[in-house]
Design a protein around this motif. Structure first.
Motif, PDB file in Angstrom:
ATOM      1  N   THR A  75       0.843  -1.188   0.000  1.00  0.00           N
ATOM      2  CA  THR A  75       0.000   0.000   0.000  1.00  0.00           C
ATOM      3  C   THR A  75       0.879   1.238   0.000  1.00  0.00           C
ATOM      4  OG1 THR A  75      -0.146  -0.067   2.414  1.00  0.00           O
ATOM      5  CG2 THR A  75      -1.929  -1.107   1.189  1.00  0.00           C
ATOM      6  N   ARG A  76       0.351   2.274  -0.594  1.00  0.00           N
ATOM      7  CA  ARG A  76       1.083   3.530  -0.673  1.00  0.00           C
ATOM      8  C   ARG A  76       1.129   4.189   0.699  1.00  0.00           C
ATOM      9  NH1 ARG A  76      -0.184   8.864  -1.474  1.00  0.00           N
ATOM     10  NH2 ARG A  76      -2.408   8.480  -1.656  1.00  0.00           N
ATOM     11  N   LYS A  77       2.263   4.792   1.000  1.00  0.00           N
ATOM     12  CA  LYS A  77       2.401   5.512   2.265  1.00  0.00           C
ATOM     13  C   LYS A  77       1.565   6.787   2.246  1.00  0.00           C
ATOM     14  CE  LYS A  77       7.043   3.986   3.432  1.00  0.00           C
ATOM     15  NZ  LYS A  77       8.348   4.429   3.932  1.00  0.00           N
ATOM     16  N   ILE A  78       1.059   7.171   3.399  1.00  0.00           N
ATOM     17  CA  ILE A  78       0.326   8.424   3.544  1.00  0.00           C
ATOM     18  C   ILE A  78       1.348   9.548   3.527  1.00  0.00           C
ATOM     19  CG2 ILE A  78      -1.141   9.803   5.063  1.00  0.00           C
ATOM     20  CD1 ILE A  78      -2.146   7.068   6.194  1.00  0.00           C
ATOM     21  N   ARG A  79       1.164  10.492   2.629  1.00  0.00           N
ATOM     22  CA  ARG A  79       2.076  11.625   2.478  1.00  0.00           C
ATOM     23  C   ARG A  79       1.627  12.751   3.414  1.00  0.00           C
ATOM     24  NH1 ARG A  79       1.094  12.423  -3.612  1.00  0.00           N
ATOM     25  NH2 ARG A  79      -0.946  12.064  -2.695  1.00  0.00           N
ATOM     26  N   VAL A  80       2.526  13.144   4.324  1.00  0.00           N
ATOM     27  CA  VAL A  80       2.184  14.076   5.396  1.00  0.00           C
ATOM     28  C   VAL A  80       3.036  15.343   5.327  1.00  0.00           C
ATOM     29  CG1 VAL A  80       2.020  14.343   7.914  1.00  0.00           C
ATOM     30  CG2 VAL A  80       1.571  12.107   6.872  1.00  0.00           C
ATOM     31  N   LEU A  89       7.036  11.713   5.474  1.00  0.00           N
ATOM     32  CA  LEU A  89       7.078  13.141   5.771  1.00  0.00           C
ATOM     33  C   LEU A  89       7.566  13.851   4.510  1.00  0.00           C
ATOM     34  CD1 LEU A  89       6.755  15.476   7.775  1.00  0.00           C
ATOM     35  CD2 LEU A  89       9.159  15.155   8.381  1.00  0.00           C
ATOM     36  N   VAL A  90       6.642  14.506   3.819  1.00  0.00           N
ATOM     37  CA  VAL A  90       6.974  15.168   2.561  1.00  0.00           C
ATOM     38  C   VAL A  90       7.746  16.458   2.831  1.00  0.00           C
ATOM     39  CG1 VAL A  90       6.011  16.205   0.460  1.00  0.00           C
ATOM     40  CG2 VAL A  90       5.003  14.117   1.412  1.00  0.00           C
ATOM     41  N   ASP A  92      -1.344  14.106   1.395  1.00  0.00           N
ATOM     42  CA  ASP A  92      -2.677  13.588   1.684  1.00  0.00           C
ATOM     43  C   ASP A  92      -3.231  14.167   2.983  1.00  0.00           C
ATOM     44  OD1 ASP A  92      -2.464  11.607  -0.468  1.00  0.00           O
ATOM     45  OD2 ASP A  92      -1.046  10.580   0.858  1.00  0.00           O
ATOM     46  N   LEU A  93      -2.332  14.579   3.865  1.00  0.00           N
ATOM     47  CA  LEU A  93      -2.705  14.997   5.215  1.00  0.00           C
ATOM     48  C   LEU A  93      -1.761  16.086   5.698  1.00  0.00           C
ATOM     49  CD1 LEU A  93      -4.191  14.363   8.011  1.00  0.00           C
ATOM     50  CD2 LEU A  93      -2.271  12.842   8.444  1.00  0.00           C
ATOM     51  N   VAL A  94      -2.315  17.072   6.413  1.00  0.00           N
ATOM     52  CA  VAL A  94      -1.511  18.120   7.032  1.00  0.00           C
ATOM     53  C   VAL A  94      -1.704  18.033   8.542  1.00  0.00           C
ATOM     54  CG1 VAL A  94      -1.069  20.594   7.224  1.00  0.00           C
ATOM     55  CG2 VAL A  94      -1.918  19.652   5.075  1.00  0.00           C
ATOM     56  N   LYS A 114      -7.251  16.528   4.095  1.00  0.00           N
ATOM     57  CA  LYS A 114      -7.467  16.094   5.476  1.00  0.00           C
ATOM     58  C   LYS A 114      -6.431  16.804   6.334  1.00  0.00           C
ATOM     59  CE  LYS A 114      -9.498  11.709   4.443  1.00  0.00           C
ATOM     60  NZ  LYS A 114      -9.328  10.920   3.309  1.00  0.00           N
ATOM     61  N   PHE A 115      -6.820  17.123   7.575  1.00  0.00           N
ATOM     62  CA  PHE A 115      -5.896  17.855   8.440  1.00  0.00           C
ATOM     63  C   PHE A 115      -6.153  17.517   9.896  1.00  0.00           C
ATOM     64  CE2 PHE A 115      -9.604  20.465   7.779  1.00  0.00           C
ATOM     65  CZ  PHE A 115      -9.933  20.911   9.044  1.00  0.00           C
ATOM     66  N   ILE A 116      -5.118  17.705  10.684  1.00  0.00           N
ATOM     67  CA  ILE A 116      -5.178  17.581  12.134  1.00  0.00           C
ATOM     68  C   ILE A 116      -4.608  18.881  12.688  1.00  0.00           C
ATOM     69  CG2 ILE A 116      -4.302  16.366  14.177  1.00  0.00           C
ATOM     70  CD1 ILE A 116      -3.942  13.905  12.298  1.00  0.00           C
ATOM     71  N   VAL A 117      -5.327  19.528  13.594  1.00  0.00           N
ATOM     72  CA  VAL A 117      -4.826  20.737  14.224  1.00  0.00           C
ATOM     73  C   VAL A 117      -4.241  20.324  15.565  1.00  0.00           C
ATOM     74  CG1 VAL A 117      -5.420  23.027  15.098  1.00  0.00           C
ATOM     75  CG2 VAL A 117      -6.552  22.144  13.035  1.00  0.00           C
ATOM     76  N   GLN A 118      -2.942  20.511  15.710  1.00  0.00           N
ATOM     77  CA  GLN A 118      -2.223  20.032  16.876  1.00  0.00           C
ATOM     78  C   GLN A 118      -1.475  21.151  17.581  1.00  0.00           C
ATOM     79  OE1 GLN A 118      -2.431  16.813  18.060  1.00  0.00           O
ATOM     80  NE2 GLN A 118      -1.323  17.692  19.754  1.00  0.00           N
ATOM     81  N   GLY A 119      -1.806  22.380  17.292  1.00  0.00           N
ATOM     82  CA  GLY A 119      -1.078  23.504  17.879  1.00  0.00           C
ATOM     83  C   GLY A 119      -1.787  24.071  19.079  1.00  0.00           C
ATOM     84  N   GLY A 120      -1.619  25.383  19.288  1.00  0.00           N
ATOM     85  CA  GLY A 120      -2.164  26.079  20.437  1.00  0.00           C
ATOM     86  C   GLY A 120      -3.585  26.140  20.448  1.00  0.00           C
TER      87      GLY A 120
END
Length: 115
Positions: free
Chosen positions: A4-9, A33-34, A85-87, A109-115
């Motif tokens: 399977t293809r890796k998720i590009r982040v 990790l792009v 694919d994902l930020v 697609k995104f994940i907010v992981q900051g303040g």
């Protein structure tokens, strides 16, 4: 075996949280990790580049500052976002709120992981 293809982040923001997220993504078997994006042109960016992370400027001003600091820059945030694919957004709260609108418009697609 089913390959399977890796998720590009992408990691947007390479501060206290972002550097840890980038390091974690880089060691995952199913992720690539792009690159990382930031506005800084300081020692943190030199460390990212020394780890083999592609560096992207989050703004035009950051791109100028990175070039003046003689950092190797792979492009701007828009370039990075076109490759992933994902930020994972590790920017401060107010910045992330604006970035979320941009990610949604791009269908990312995104994940907010900051303040």
């Amino acid at each position: 075996m089913n390959a399977t293809r890796k998720i590009r982040v992408a990691v947007n923001g390479y501060g206290v949280i972002g550097k840890r997220v980038a390091a974690a993504v880089a060691v995952q078997d199913d992720m690539e990790l792009v690159g990382i994006a930031d506005i800084g042109a300081d020692w943190r960016m030199r460390i990212a580049v020394s780890k083999g992370f592609d560096l992207y400027a989050s703004t035009a001003e950051a791109l100028t500052a990175m070039h003046e600091a003689k950092l190797e820059v792979a492009g701007q945030l828009d370039d990075l976002l076109s490759k992933v694919d994902l930020v994972v957004d590790c920017t401060p709260k107010r910045v992330a709120a604006k970035n979320v609108e941009m990610y949604r418009k791009r269908g990312l697609k995104f994940i907010v992981q900051g303040g």
